[in-house]
Structures are given as structure tokens and as C-alpha cells.
Design an enzyme around this catalytic site. Sequence first.
Site, PDB file in Angstrom:
ATOM      1  N   HIS A 110       8.628  47.192 -58.703  1.00  0.00           N
ATOM      2  CA  HIS A 110       9.638  47.535 -57.701  1.00  0.00           C
ATOM      3  C   HIS A 110       9.107  47.447 -56.270  1.00  0.00           C
ATOM      4  O   HIS A 110       7.899  47.498 -56.019  1.00  0.00           O
ATOM      5  CB  HIS A 110      10.147  48.962 -57.955  1.00  0.00           C
ATOM      6  CG  HIS A 110      10.797  49.122 -59.290  1.00  0.00           C
ATOM      7  ND1 HIS A 110      11.013  50.343 -59.875  1.00  0.00           N
ATOM      8  CD2 HIS A 110      11.271  48.205 -60.181  1.00  0.00           C
ATOM      9  CE1 HIS A 110      11.596  50.167 -61.052  1.00  0.00           C
ATOM     10  NE2 HIS A 110      11.756  48.880 -61.273  1.00  0.00           N
ATOM     11  N   TYR A 168       4.670  60.670 -56.413  1.00  0.00           N
ATOM     12  CA  TYR A 168       4.160  59.781 -55.376  1.00  0.00           C
ATOM     13  C   TYR A 168       4.876  59.986 -54.048  1.00  0.00           C
ATOM     14  O   TYR A 168       6.060  60.299 -54.018  1.00  0.00           O
ATOM     15  CB  TYR A 168       4.225  58.315 -55.809  1.00  0.00           C
ATOM     16  CG  TYR A 168       5.523  57.830 -56.367  1.00  0.00           C
ATOM     17  CD1 TYR A 168       5.927  58.166 -57.657  1.00  0.00           C
ATOM     18  CD2 TYR A 168       6.345  56.987 -55.627  1.00  0.00           C
ATOM     19  CE1 TYR A 168       7.120  57.704 -58.188  1.00  0.00           C
ATOM     20  CE2 TYR A 168       7.523  56.504 -56.154  1.00  0.00           C
ATOM     21  CZ  TYR A 168       7.907  56.865 -57.420  1.00  0.00           C
ATOM     22  OH  TYR A 168       9.089  56.396 -57.948  1.00  0.00           O
TER      23      TYR A 168
HETATM   24  C1  LIG Z   1      13.455  55.380 -56.377  1.00  0.00           C
HETATM   25  C2  LIG Z   1      14.583  56.347 -56.219  1.00  0.00           C
HETATM   26  C3  LIG Z   1      15.594  56.454 -57.153  1.00  0.00           C
HETATM   27  N1  LIG Z   1      16.616  57.358 -56.963  1.00  0.00           N
HETATM   28  C4  LIG Z   1      17.640  57.466 -57.992  1.00  0.00           C
HETATM   29  C5  LIG Z   1      18.370  56.164 -58.274  1.00  0.00           C
HETATM   30  C6  LIG Z   1      18.703  56.241 -59.741  1.00  0.00           C
HETATM   31  O1  LIG Z   1      19.931  56.918 -59.929  1.00  0.00           O
HETATM   32  C7  LIG Z   1      17.579  57.103 -60.333  1.00  0.00           C
HETATM   33  C8  LIG Z   1      16.513  56.303 -61.051  1.00  0.00           C
HETATM   34  O2  LIG Z   1      16.089  55.283 -60.177  1.00  0.00           O
HETATM   35  P1  LIG Z   1      15.189  54.104 -60.717  1.00  0.00           P
HETATM   36  O3  LIG Z   1      15.678  53.644 -62.041  1.00  0.00           O
HETATM   37  O4  LIG Z   1      15.068  53.078 -59.593  1.00  0.00           O
HETATM   38  O5  LIG Z   1      13.794  54.842 -60.915  1.00  0.00           O
HETATM   39  P2  LIG Z   1      12.410  54.125 -61.283  1.00  0.00           P
HETATM   40  O6  LIG Z   1      12.605  53.024 -62.274  1.00  0.00           O
HETATM   41  O7  LIG Z   1      11.436  55.204 -61.581  1.00  0.00           O
HETATM   42  O8  LIG Z   1      12.015  53.433 -59.899  1.00  0.00           O
HETATM   43  C9  LIG Z   1      10.825  53.726 -59.210  1.00  0.00           C
HETATM   44  O9  LIG Z   1       9.784  53.162 -59.966  1.00  0.00           O
HETATM   45  C10 LIG Z   1       8.720  52.509 -59.313  1.00  0.00           C
HETATM   46  C11 LIG Z   1       7.450  52.865 -60.039  1.00  0.00           C
HETATM   47  C12 LIG Z   1       8.587  52.690 -57.864  1.00  0.00           C
HETATM   48  O10 LIG Z   1       7.516  52.486 -57.294  1.00  0.00           O
HETATM   49  C13 LIG Z   1       9.765  53.038 -57.065  1.00  0.00           C
HETATM   50  O11 LIG Z   1       9.530  54.197 -56.292  1.00  0.00           O
HETATM   51  C14 LIG Z   1      11.017  53.191 -57.813  1.00  0.00           C
HETATM   52  O12 LIG Z   1      11.627  51.931 -57.853  1.00  0.00           O
HETATM   53  O13 LIG Z   1      16.992  57.801 -59.213  1.00  0.00           O
HETATM   54  C15 LIG Z   1      16.678  58.177 -55.846  1.00  0.00           C
HETATM   55  O14 LIG Z   1      17.625  58.980 -55.674  1.00  0.00           O
HETATM   56  N2  LIG Z   1      15.682  58.061 -54.902  1.00  0.00           N
HETATM   57  C16 LIG Z   1      14.640  57.190 -55.047  1.00  0.00           C
HETATM   58  O15 LIG Z   1      13.753  57.138 -54.160  1.00  0.00           O
END
Ligand SMILES: Cc1cn([C@H]2C[C@H](O)[C@@H](COP(=O)(O)OP(=O)(O)O[C@H]3O[C@H](C)C(=O)[C@H](O)[C@H]3O)O2)c(=O)[nH]c1=O
Length: 184
Positions: free
Chosen positions: A62, A132
Amino acid sequence: MQIETTALDGVLILTPQRFGDARGWFSETFNAQRMAAAGVSTVFVQDNHSFSAAKGTLRGLHYQKPPHAQDKLVRCSRGAILDVAVDARIGSATYGKWVAVELTAANGRQLLVPKGFLHGFVTTAPETEVQYKCSDVYAPDCDGGVRWDSVGIDWGVTDPVLSAKDQVAPAFADWQSPFVYGAA
Ligand SMILES: Cc1cn([C@H]2C[C@H](O)[C@@H](COP(=O)(O)OP(=O)(O)O[C@H]3O[C@H](C)C(=O)[C@H](O)[C@H]3O)O2)c(=O)[nH]c1=O
């Protein structure tokens, strides 16, 4: 705090000191003054915390594109991960190169992932928690991803648990990076 460089310029491994005693240990997991003394003057504005139930959960690769690109300081507070950074800066001598570092609750290591690098991790233990710091706030319109298996990273898994978004991310070779080497 111990600081180690990696094969990717700007990607650092930080290991805060742990003060042990009969009760257990204490550690300053973040200290802006110590970071500045070590040459890292990033101002972090958001803390993230994710829990992954299954071993083999992979979140990544990401990034947030400019103007909301993020530096990240990643640590594992429960369980264990293999944390990965990929150089995505067009013009960089290490463009497309990656480093993978074991961050665990036991080793207390942290990875500094600067702007311009893709970030992802795979859990190597169940019920893993990752915390993080980010240098910019969440900007969904700038959020993006690249397929986990399109960079040649040795994740140690073949069939990871992925989000729907990560299942359909573009391959690195088909992706237009928004990052340029040397840009602010
Ligand atoms: C990243 C983020 C997500 N969200 C909400 C959006 C979605 O409803 C839910 C899950 O999001 P996401 O599927 O993008 O989460 P990850 O797959 O853990 O994403 C993260 O994983 C990798 C390791 C990363 O480095 C990034 O910080 C980020 O992309 O949290 C938020 O409200 N705020 C945020 O800063």
C-alpha cells in the site's frame, strides 16, 4: 536506541532500548528528540493499529500518493510480522527493490518506511497486532495498492489472507508510480 541502515536508502531499522527488571521491561517506543538526534525529524500526525486474527494475513502493498504521501514507523506489539518496503521512486537506482524485516513483539524492532516506498506485511503468528505512526492523515482518494506477488518478494506464504481490495490490485509492472526520486 539502535539504528541500522538497510539496502534501501532511508529505510531504517530502529530498536528502542528495553529496561528489564523483575517485573518485566519498560521501553520508550517513540521519542521525537532521540529520533531528531538520529537524523529523523519526521513529524507524525496519526497512529494506526491493526489486528490480524490469522497467521498468513497479508496487508499490502500500500501507499498514499502525493500530496498525502506518508512516512511510516511500524512496530509489532503482539505476535510477529515480516514487514516489507519496496522502492517505488521513479529514477531511483533501487527502483523495484525491496527489503523484508522481521518485526516481533519479542524483538521490539521498528521499521521506518519513507514516502515513495510501498509498504506491506504478512503475519507470521496468529492474533498479531501492528501499530504504526504516519506523517500524514488518511486520505482515501490518495490511497493505492500494488499486487503483493508482483514484485518478487519472498513472503514465505503462497495463499495469504487478503482483503478484497488487495486481491484486485494492479501488478507492479502495470502500475504507474506517482513517486519521483529526489522529489520533496
Ligand atoms: C489505512 C486506513 C484505513 N482506514 C479504514 C478504511 C477501511 O474501512 C478500514 C480498513 O482499511 P484497509 O483495508 O486499507 O486497511 P489495511 O489493509 O490494514 O491497510 C493498511 O495496510 C498497510 C500495511 C499500510 O501500510 C497502510 O497504512 C494501510 O493501507 O480502515 C482508516 O479509517 N484510516 C486509515 O488510515
